[in-house]
Scaffold this active site. Structure first.
Site, PDB file in Angstrom:
ATOM      1  N   LYS A  97      22.685  68.648  54.856  1.00  0.00           N
ATOM      2  CA  LYS A  97      23.991  69.280  55.106  1.00  0.00           C
ATOM      3  C   LYS A  97      24.468  70.105  53.908  1.00  0.00           C
ATOM      4  O   LYS A  97      25.359  70.933  54.046  1.00  0.00           O
ATOM      5  CB  LYS A  97      25.048  68.246  55.494  1.00  0.00           C
ATOM      6  N   ASP A  98      23.862  69.894  52.720  1.00  0.00           N
ATOM      7  CA  ASP A  98      24.225  70.684  51.539  1.00  0.00           C
ATOM      8  C   ASP A  98      23.523  72.040  51.504  1.00  0.00           C
ATOM      9  O   ASP A  98      23.904  72.914  50.722  1.00  0.00           O
ATOM     10  CB  ASP A  98      23.861  69.921  50.252  1.00  0.00           C
ATOM     11  N   ARG A 148      36.308  69.792  58.170  1.00  0.00           N
ATOM     12  CA  ARG A 148      35.839  69.392  59.500  1.00  0.00           C
ATOM     13  C   ARG A 148      36.422  68.032  59.894  1.00  0.00           C
ATOM     14  O   ARG A 148      36.946  67.870  61.010  1.00  0.00           O
ATOM     15  CB  ARG A 148      34.308  69.323  59.493  1.00  0.00           C
ATOM     16  N   ARG A 149      36.334  67.064  58.996  1.00  0.00           N
ATOM     17  CA  ARG A 149      36.872  65.737  59.298  1.00  0.00           C
ATOM     18  C   ARG A 149      38.385  65.791  59.463  1.00  0.00           C
ATOM     19  O   ARG A 149      38.941  65.240  60.418  1.00  0.00           O
ATOM     20  CB  ARG A 149      36.505  64.761  58.177  1.00  0.00           C
ATOM     21  N   ARG A 166      37.754  64.032  45.736  1.00  0.00           N
ATOM     22  CA  ARG A 166      36.470  64.542  45.272  1.00  0.00           C
ATOM     23  C   ARG A 166      35.742  63.488  44.449  1.00  0.00           C
ATOM     24  O   ARG A 166      36.288  62.473  44.061  1.00  0.00           O
ATOM     25  CB  ARG A 166      36.662  65.807  44.424  1.00  0.00           C
ATOM     26  N   ARG A 172      34.608  57.975  44.456  1.00  0.00           N
ATOM     27  CA  ARG A 172      35.600  57.927  45.531  1.00  0.00           C
ATOM     28  C   ARG A 172      35.945  56.491  45.922  1.00  0.00           C
ATOM     29  O   ARG A 172      37.110  56.169  46.188  1.00  0.00           O
ATOM     30  CB  ARG A 172      35.096  58.720  46.744  1.00  0.00           C
ATOM     31  N   CYS A 260      31.269  75.590  54.678  1.00  0.00           N
ATOM     32  CA  CYS A 260      32.163  74.487  54.322  1.00  0.00           C
ATOM     33  C   CYS A 260      33.625  74.915  54.292  1.00  0.00           C
ATOM     34  O   CYS A 260      34.514  74.081  54.196  1.00  0.00           O
ATOM     35  CB  CYS A 260      31.761  73.891  52.977  1.00  0.00           C
TER      36      CYS A 260
END
Length: 360
Positions: A97-98, A148-149, A166, A172, A260
């Site tokens: 996904k990166d 997105r979330r 972040r 986190r 993104c």
């Protein structure tokens, strides 16, 4: 010893073995993911010597700005690709996904490994153990760095507030547990599982609540496209269903011209020789959205690609042990679904979302 662009080591018995240098980010999760790929390669090719080269990326260094605001497409890949270009490493392990849907010239994804659970997970502050997003108190603050979330969850759970958080997984979780800033954070279930922290998962978000990111849960191995021997060596790592799902997802995102900085989400499934792709776009607050599902056939007796060259790259993926007709169908599926959503107004939703995000 060095020979051309490759590195070799002479063993005590005089035998010369090639050293395969694997590039990775320095984070604990990235190292765990890279080690898992290295272990598979060592099992398959016991004679090779593996050397892991860790480095920091732009995304690892800028921790006070939301990912969507930085404006760099290759946040977690640029430095690794530079090392690949300069022959400092022979391959790089990424979270798929990166990786942008268009890779720099001269690079390709040689392997996409079997996907871990691609869904998002809720991790609650210990004092809220046993709750779900639905049962959390009004105005509870939820941490996520993903547009997105946030877009999907704002719509689904309007009683909650969402704020950027972040840092790597360790950072986190520490922010969640040791401060009172967040009631919960949203993370990829795959990363938590790979770190051995499944016990921290309070809730897995199903597609009805939150569809996942393109490529989420899959590991990709990037190489120089000209390294035919490395491409062949890595081809055995490909998981056919994962390759096809991710090609469809990446084609969908690329045709939408997403990234993104805009909320785009997917859900894919392979069932009964059919590949199903659900894709959606959202406004930043989730009030506007477009979502649809399409499917395509996956030929059961599809032959592998016989020739390897840059022409068989599909959204950056060169999977030589996965049927070429199936790959073509998967890519077409992604493009067709994106085209459908664009015809319904997806471009307008994404353009406004991008403008609003830039103005924040």
């Amino acid at each position: 010893m060095e020979q051309g662009q490759f590195k070799y080591i002479r063993n005590e018995d005089g035998k010369v073995s090639r050293v395969i240098r694997i590039g990775t980010r320095k984070s604990e999760l990235a190292r765990i993911q890279t080690a898992s790929v290295a272990d598979k390669l060592k099992e398959l090719y016991p004679d090779i010597i593996l050397e892991i080269v860790a480095m920091s990326t732009t995304g690892d260094k800028i921790l006070d700005t939301a990912l969507s605001k930085i404006g760099e497409k290759s946040l977690f890949t640029k430095e690794l690709e530079t090392a690949l270009e300069k022959n400092m490493v022979d391959l790089v392990v990424h979270s798929l996904k990166d990786l942008p849907t268009t890779l720099p010239v001269g690079f390709t994804i040689a392997a996409v490994l079997k996907r871990e659970n691609p869904h998002d997970a809720v991790v609650l502050h210990p004092k809220h153990a046993g709750k779900t997003l639905e049962s959390l108190p009004v105005n509870s603050v939820i941490g996520t760095s993903s547009l997105r979330r946030a877009a999907q969850l704002k719509k689904r759970f309007p009683h909650l507030e969402f704020k950027d958080i972040r840092g790597n997984l360790n950072t986190r979780l520490k922010k969640l547990d040791e401060k009172e800033d967040f009631v919960a954070i949203i993370l990829a279930a795959a990363g938590l599982k790979r770190m051995g922290w499944e016990n921290r998962i309070s809730q897995i978000l199903e597609p009805e609540d939150c569809m996942y990111a393109v490529g989420q849960g899959a590991l990709a191995v990037e190489i120089r496209a000209s390294d035919a021997d490395i491409l062949e060596m890595l081809s055995v790592l490909n998981d056919g269903d994962t390759v096809l799902r991710c090609i469809a997802e990446r084609a969908f995102l690329r045709h939408l011209e997403g990234g993104c900085s805009v909320p785009v989400a997917v859900h894919t499934e392979v069932k009964d020789s059919q590949l199903y792709l659900t894709g959606a776009v959202f406004s930043l607050d989730g009030s506007e959205s477009l979502k649809d599902t399409m499917q395509t056939s996956i030929p059961v007796n599809d032959k592998c690609q016989e020739e390897v060259d840059e022409k068989v790259q599909r959204v950056g993926v060169t999977a030589i042990k996965v049927g070429s007709e199936s790959q073509a169908n998967a890519e077409r599926l992604g493009v067709d679904l994106a085209t459908l959503l664009l015809s319904k107004g997806a471009k307008e939703i994404l353009t406004v979302a991008r403008q609003l995000n830039d103005a924040r």
